[in-house]
Design a protein around this motif. Structure first.
Motif, PDB file in Angstrom:
ATOM      1  N   ALA A 170       0.940  -1.188   0.126  1.00  0.00           N
ATOM      2  CA  ALA A 170       0.057   0.092  -0.029  1.00  0.00           C
ATOM      3  C   ALA A 170       0.823   1.299   0.062  1.00  0.00           C
ATOM      4  O   ALA A 170       0.228   2.347  -0.387  1.00  0.00           O
ATOM      5  CB  ALA A 170      -0.983  -0.139   1.020  1.00  0.00           C
ATOM      6  N   LEU A 171       2.250   1.215   0.499  1.00  0.00           N
ATOM      7  CA  LEU A 171       3.039   2.181   0.632  1.00  0.00           C
ATOM      8  C   LEU A 171       4.093   2.490  -0.591  1.00  0.00           C
ATOM      9  O   LEU A 171       4.632   3.458  -0.486  1.00  0.00           O
ATOM     10  CB  LEU A 171       3.645   2.159   1.940  1.00  0.00           C
ATOM     11  N   ILE A 172       4.138   1.454  -1.404  1.00  0.00           N
ATOM     12  CA  ILE A 172       5.282   1.345  -2.305  1.00  0.00           C
ATOM     13  C   ILE A 172       5.376   2.463  -3.191  1.00  0.00           C
ATOM     14  O   ILE A 172       6.594   2.955  -3.640  1.00  0.00           O
ATOM     15  CB  ILE A 172       5.055   0.020  -3.020  1.00  0.00           C
ATOM     16  N   HIS A 173       4.301   3.038  -3.599  1.00  0.00           N
ATOM     17  CA  HIS A 173       4.290   4.361  -4.594  1.00  0.00           C
ATOM     18  C   HIS A 173       4.337   5.489  -3.704  1.00  0.00           C
ATOM     19  O   HIS A 173       4.072   6.527  -4.470  1.00  0.00           O
ATOM     20  CB  HIS A 173       3.204   4.176  -5.486  1.00  0.00           C
ATOM     21  N   GLU A 174       4.487   5.513  -2.428  1.00  0.00           N
ATOM     22  CA  GLU A 174       4.723   6.762  -1.654  1.00  0.00           C
ATOM     23  C   GLU A 174       3.258   7.684  -1.868  1.00  0.00           C
ATOM     24  O   GLU A 174       3.384   8.726  -2.261  1.00  0.00           O
ATOM     25  CB  GLU A 174       5.685   7.726  -1.827  1.00  0.00           C
ATOM     26  N   PRO A 175       2.212   7.260  -1.532  1.00  0.00           N
ATOM     27  CA  PRO A 175       0.950   7.977  -1.756  1.00  0.00           C
ATOM     28  C   PRO A 175       0.652   8.952  -0.619  1.00  0.00           C
ATOM     29  O   PRO A 175       1.427   9.235   0.255  1.00  0.00           O
ATOM     30  CB  PRO A 175      -0.082   6.962  -1.359  1.00  0.00           C
ATOM     31  N   GLY A 176       0.015   9.900  -1.071  1.00  0.00           N
ATOM     32  CA  GLY A 176      -0.207  11.241  -0.391  1.00  0.00           C
ATOM     33  C   GLY A 176      -1.294  11.022   0.700  1.00  0.00           C
ATOM     34  O   GLY A 176      -1.449  11.434   1.583  1.00  0.00           O
ATOM     35  N   LEU A 177      -1.958   9.846   0.653  1.00  0.00           N
ATOM     36  CA  LEU A 177      -2.939   9.433   1.690  1.00  0.00           C
ATOM     37  C   LEU A 177      -2.930   7.813   1.554  1.00  0.00           C
ATOM     38  O   LEU A 177      -2.858   7.334   0.900  1.00  0.00           O
ATOM     39  CB  LEU A 177      -4.482  10.198   1.382  1.00  0.00           C
ATOM     40  N   VAL A 178      -3.197   7.317   3.053  1.00  0.00           N
ATOM     41  CA  VAL A 178      -3.567   5.982   3.215  1.00  0.00           C
ATOM     42  C   VAL A 178      -4.765   5.580   3.917  1.00  0.00           C
ATOM     43  O   VAL A 178      -4.907   6.164   4.816  1.00  0.00           O
ATOM     44  CB  VAL A 178      -2.053   5.289   3.733  1.00  0.00           C
ATOM     45  N   PHE A 179      -5.291   4.568   3.334  1.00  0.00           N
ATOM     46  CA  PHE A 179      -6.331   4.148   3.950  1.00  0.00           C
ATOM     47  C   PHE A 179      -6.303   2.769   4.577  1.00  0.00           C
ATOM     48  O   PHE A 179      -5.763   1.856   3.651  1.00  0.00           O
ATOM     49  CB  PHE A 179      -7.626   3.954   3.096  1.00  0.00           C
ATOM     50  N   LEU A 180      -6.570   2.478   5.979  1.00  0.00           N
ATOM     51  CA  LEU A 180      -6.235   1.143   6.489  1.00  0.00           C
ATOM     52  C   LEU A 180      -7.585   0.878   7.097  1.00  0.00           C
ATOM     53  O   LEU A 180      -7.947   1.274   7.870  1.00  0.00           O
ATOM     54  CB  LEU A 180      -5.120   1.408   7.615  1.00  0.00           C
ATOM     55  N   ASP A 181      -7.922  -0.511   6.471  1.00  0.00           N
ATOM     56  CA  ASP A 181      -9.219  -1.050   6.913  1.00  0.00           C
ATOM     57  C   ASP A 181      -8.796  -2.216   7.878  1.00  0.00           C
ATOM     58  O   ASP A 181      -8.335  -3.300   7.377  1.00  0.00           O
ATOM     59  CB  ASP A 181     -10.058  -1.393   5.651  1.00  0.00           C
ATOM     60  N   GLU A 182      -9.089  -2.112   9.183  1.00  0.00           N
ATOM     61  CA  GLU A 182      -8.676  -2.933   9.945  1.00  0.00           C
ATOM     62  C   GLU A 182      -7.165  -3.469  10.168  1.00  0.00           C
ATOM     63  O   GLU A 182      -7.011  -4.704   9.774  1.00  0.00           O
ATOM     64  CB  GLU A 182      -9.650  -4.277   9.846  1.00  0.00           C
ATOM     65  N   PRO A 183      -6.502  -2.831  10.216  1.00  0.00           N
ATOM     66  CA  PRO A 183      -5.102  -2.972   9.864  1.00  0.00           C
ATOM     67  C   PRO A 183      -4.182  -4.081  10.851  1.00  0.00           C
ATOM     68  O   PRO A 183      -3.469  -4.541  10.490  1.00  0.00           O
ATOM     69  CB  PRO A 183      -4.274  -1.820   9.907  1.00  0.00           C
ATOM     70  N   THR A 184      -4.989  -4.101  11.983  1.00  0.00           N
ATOM     71  CA  THR A 184      -4.447  -5.166  12.978  1.00  0.00           C
ATOM     72  C   THR A 184      -5.187  -6.427  13.281  1.00  0.00           C
ATOM     73  O   THR A 184      -5.024  -6.977  13.966  1.00  0.00           O
ATOM     74  CB  THR A 184      -4.067  -4.437  14.287  1.00  0.00           C
ATOM     75  N   GLY A 185      -6.193  -6.525  12.290  1.00  0.00           N
ATOM     76  CA  GLY A 185      -7.335  -7.581  12.418  1.00  0.00           C
ATOM     77  C   GLY A 185      -6.560  -9.036  12.427  1.00  0.00           C
ATOM     78  O   GLY A 185      -5.585  -9.097  11.350  1.00  0.00           O
ATOM     79  N   GLY A 186      -6.711  -9.835  13.142  1.00  0.00           N
ATOM     80  CA  GLY A 186      -5.935 -11.261  13.087  1.00  0.00           C
ATOM     81  C   GLY A 186      -4.437 -11.239  13.390  1.00  0.00           C
ATOM     82  O   GLY A 186      -3.852 -12.159  13.218  1.00  0.00           O
ATOM     83  N   VAL A 187      -4.007 -10.173  14.096  1.00  0.00           N
ATOM     84  CA  VAL A 187      -2.581 -10.033  14.182  1.00  0.00           C
ATOM     85  C   VAL A 187      -2.294 -10.051  15.504  1.00  0.00           C
ATOM     86  O   VAL A 187      -3.072  -9.570  16.487  1.00  0.00           O
ATOM     87  CB  VAL A 187      -1.884  -8.729  13.801  1.00  0.00           C
ATOM     88  N   ASP A 188      -1.223 -10.921  16.083  1.00  0.00           N
ATOM     89  CA  ASP A 188      -0.991 -10.856  17.585  1.00  0.00           C
ATOM     90  C   ASP A 188      -0.560  -9.701  18.118  1.00  0.00           C
ATOM     91  O   ASP A 188      -0.165  -8.505  17.584  1.00  0.00           O
ATOM     92  CB  ASP A 188      -0.057 -12.323  17.652  1.00  0.00           C
ATOM     93  N   PRO A 189      -0.589  -9.659  19.363  1.00  0.00           N
ATOM     94  CA  PRO A 189      -0.289  -8.536  20.090  1.00  0.00           C
ATOM     95  C   PRO A 189       0.704  -7.881  20.101  1.00  0.00           C
ATOM     96  O   PRO A 189       1.065  -6.677  20.025  1.00  0.00           O
ATOM     97  CB  PRO A 189      -0.625  -8.739  21.717  1.00  0.00           C
ATOM     98  N   VAL A 190       1.929  -8.680  19.937  1.00  0.00           N
ATOM     99  CA  VAL A 190       3.242  -7.834  19.569  1.00  0.00           C
ATOM    100  C   VAL A 190       3.367  -7.362  18.359  1.00  0.00           C
ATOM    101  O   VAL A 190       3.865  -6.192  18.179  1.00  0.00           O
ATOM    102  CB  VAL A 190       4.481  -9.122  19.864  1.00  0.00           C
ATOM    103  N   SER A 191       2.826  -7.616  17.264  1.00  0.00           N
ATOM    104  CA  SER A 191       2.773  -7.497  15.898  1.00  0.00           C
ATOM    105  C   SER A 191       1.976  -6.013  15.734  1.00  0.00           C
ATOM    106  O   SER A 191       2.176  -5.022  15.085  1.00  0.00           O
ATOM    107  CB  SER A 191       2.325  -8.272  14.742  1.00  0.00           C
ATOM    108  N   ARG A 192       1.113  -6.289  16.627  1.00  0.00           N
ATOM    109  CA  ARG A 192       0.079  -5.026  16.706  1.00  0.00           C
ATOM    110  C   ARG A 192       0.472  -4.038  17.158  1.00  0.00           C
ATOM    111  O   ARG A 192       0.419  -2.663  16.598  1.00  0.00           O
ATOM    112  CB  ARG A 192      -1.438  -5.499  17.273  1.00  0.00           C
ATOM    113  N   ARG A 193       1.268  -4.276  18.348  1.00  0.00           N
ATOM    114  CA  ARG A 193       1.964  -2.886  18.831  1.00  0.00           C
ATOM    115  C   ARG A 193       3.099  -2.392  17.914  1.00  0.00           C
ATOM    116  O   ARG A 193       3.230  -0.976  17.751  1.00  0.00           O
ATOM    117  CB  ARG A 193       2.502  -3.466  20.204  1.00  0.00           C
ATOM    118  N   ASN A 194       3.951  -3.088  17.357  1.00  0.00           N
ATOM    119  CA  ASN A 194       4.897  -2.763  16.340  1.00  0.00           C
ATOM    120  C   ASN A 194       4.128  -1.965  15.217  1.00  0.00           C
ATOM    121  O   ASN A 194       4.616  -1.012  14.590  1.00  0.00           O
ATOM    122  CB  ASN A 194       5.659  -3.924  15.854  1.00  0.00           C
TER     123      ASN A 194
END
Length: 178
Positions: free
Chosen positions: A154-178
């Motif tokens: 989602a960031l590869i082209h250095e967009p001017g704005l980023v939409f994250l839809d549930e970016p931490t869904g299904g991710v363990d607590p350590v990864s979520r914090r990172n």
């Protein structure tokens, strides 16, 4: 620091989306200034993802209007898609490609030059902690690693704005914090 005079990155006025008799989003209005972090909170089925998909130019509203980075979400949907990053709640990765191939694929969609692809790929691999996993088949990665790769795509082209839809869904607590 955001100033009151910062221009609006997103303007939404009376946005509504109906699917037949079902109203998924009704009369939503808000503004988000450039540089501001904005989030939707609500239970499943409350219209968060539907609103994001309309703002990304992926779904047409039933009524109302909105602009993203100055582009109308109906008339300028393609321009919006070229100028934003979008990480959906369901991975948009190609499971049978490697980490590196997924990054190259998305960089190609955004028409980055070969030189720029090489640089951005290294930047993303480092940012996402994926160095050393370039040749890993995406389908073999854990949910947390896939999440990092999806963010990188989602960031590869250095967009001017980023939409994250549930970016931490299904991710363990350590990864979520990172």
């Amino acid at each position: 620091m955001i100033t009151q005079s910062a221009p609006a990155a997103i303007i939404v006025e009376g946005l509504t989306k109906r699917f037949g008799n079902f109203t998924a989003v009704e009369d939503v209005s808000f503004q988000v200034r450039r540089g501001e972090i904005f989030g939707f909170l609500g239970p499943n089925g409350s219209g968060k993802s539907t609103t994001i998909r309309m703002l990304c130019g992926l779904l047409s509203p039933t009524s109302g209007r909105a602009s993203v980075l100055g582009y109308d979400i109906v008339r300028d949907a393609e321009a919006i898609r070229l100028n934003i990053g979008y990480m959906s709640q369901k991975f948009s990765l190609y499971e049978d490609l490697t980490v590196e191939e997924n990054l190259e694929f998305y960089a190609g969609i955004y028409q980055l030059s070969p030189r720029r692809i090489k640089q951005r790929k290294q930047d993303i691999l480092a940012m996402a902690g994926l160095l050393g996993r370039e040749k890993s088949i995406t389908g073999t990665l854990s949910t947390g690693w896939k999440q990092r790769l999806a963010l990188g795509c989602a960031l590869i082209h250095e967009p001017g704005l980023v939409f994250l839809d549930e970016p931490t869904g299904g991710v363990d607590p350590v990864s979520r914090r990172n």
